[in-house]
Design a protein around this motif. Structure first.
Motif, PDB file in Angstrom:
ATOM      1  N   ASP A  50      42.236  41.733  41.096  1.00  0.00           N
ATOM      2  CA  ASP A  50      42.873  40.618  40.404  1.00  0.00           C
ATOM      3  C   ASP A  50      44.288  40.990  39.968  1.00  0.00           C
ATOM      4  OD1 ASP A  50      42.792  37.961  39.247  1.00  0.00           O
ATOM      5  OD2 ASP A  50      42.757  38.955  37.291  1.00  0.00           O
ATOM      6  N   GLU A  77      38.921  45.115  37.423  1.00  0.00           N
ATOM      7  CA  GLU A  77      39.537  43.971  38.081  1.00  0.00           C
ATOM      8  C   GLU A  77      40.857  44.340  38.766  1.00  0.00           C
ATOM      9  OE1 GLU A  77      39.817  40.980  35.068  1.00  0.00           O
ATOM     10  OE2 GLU A  77      37.679  40.526  35.126  1.00  0.00           O
ATOM     11  N   ASN A 135      46.447  40.914  43.044  1.00  0.00           N
ATOM     12  CA  ASN A 135      46.705  39.509  43.395  1.00  0.00           C
ATOM     13  C   ASN A 135      47.828  38.936  42.540  1.00  0.00           C
ATOM     14  OD1 ASN A 135      44.601  39.651  45.205  1.00  0.00           O
ATOM     15  ND2 ASN A 135      43.155  38.495  43.948  1.00  0.00           N
TER      16      ASN A 135
END
Length: 270
Positions: A251, A248, A254
């Motif tokens: 993510d 991830e 982000n």
């Protein structure tokens, strides 16, 4: 161009911009007035052939600058600005101080003053920066174009139409070099753990990041396509990307950018 320009502050970022203007011929040295209280920094500026002054009071009488460029730390901006009120609204003001909104400049200088905010990043010091601007409604097309010409000596230049987007700009490109430096650190440590000498691992990590970035910048393909081109099915790169993507990573990035954006918003309100 023979426009007179005042550069307020000649620290690392200010001097880097100044050197770009002079070396690339964007401005003539005799048209640049640097205001810098620190003697050693004034001497550096003088080595480029510009006028270097201790205080705004030392500027020539009847001085008529086209631009005042503010490269001082955000925490001293409120103390510095009043010395330049006399040049508003005829002169345009360009600020490279992070986090200070246009409204704060308008409060001190007047609501009819042309103000441009710029968010640079540290690679601007070697002419490889990313510089993003936001201009208030008083900035003319000619003023905006002149600023773009000046900033282009320090790297790529982009603009946004919504000042609120400057917080996202700060989070992506302003803080972005630190993310890349951290990735270089991590890739170096992984190389050492895999058995490479630290010096070799460091060279491999730094040059790989530099080369990949240069290739991405020059290629007509987007980064996703470039990634696909170097990823052979069931090969070594695919094995590594399986780990990165399963972990991830997008993510995490982000969340990191959002944390920086939110902190930029907080600093802008303080």
């Amino acid at each position: 161009m023979n426009l007179k320009v005042v550069l307020v502050g000649c620290g690392n970022m200010g001097f880097a911009m100044l050197k770009g203007w002079v070396n690339q011929g964007a401005l003539q040295p005799e048209d640049i007035y640097v205001v810098e209280p620190t003697e050693i920094l004034r001497q550096k500026a003088q080595s480029l052939g510009v006028h270097a002054l201790h205080h705004a009071d030392n500027l020539p009488q009847d001085f008529d600058p086209a631009f005042i460029i503010l490269a001082v730390k955000p925490q001293v901006m409120a103390d510095v600005l009043p010395s330049y009120q006399q040049f508003s609204p005829k002169a345009a003001f360009l600020s490279v101080a992070a986090g200070i909104p246009v409204a704060q400049f308008e409060t001190i200088l007047g609501s009819n003053t042309a103000v441009i905010r710029c968010m640079p990043n540290t690679p601007a010091a070697i002419g490889q920066g990313m510089l993003v601007t936001y201009a208030n409604k008083n900035v003319s097309a000619a003023q905006a174009e002149f600023v773009k010409t000046l900033l282009s000596t320090s790297g790529a230049v982009a603009s946004v139409d919504d000042e609120a987007q400057m917080d996202a700009v700060t989070a992506v490109s302003g803080s972005g070099p630190a993310y890349v430096f951290y990735f270089i650190e991590a890739l170096t440590e992984a190389g050492v753990k895999a058995g490479l000498p630290r010096e070799t691992a460091s060279l491999l990590a730094m040059q790989t990041i530099a080369g990949a970035g240069a290739l991405a910048a020059q290629s007509k393909e987007d980064p996703a396509e470039l990634r696909r081109q170097v990823t052979s099915p069931n090969g070594t790169t695919a094995a590594a990307l399986d780990v990165l993507m399963a972990g991830e990573m997008q993510d995490i990035i982000n969340k990191a950018v959002d944390a920086a954006r939110l902190r930029s918003e907080e600093l802008g309100r303080s």
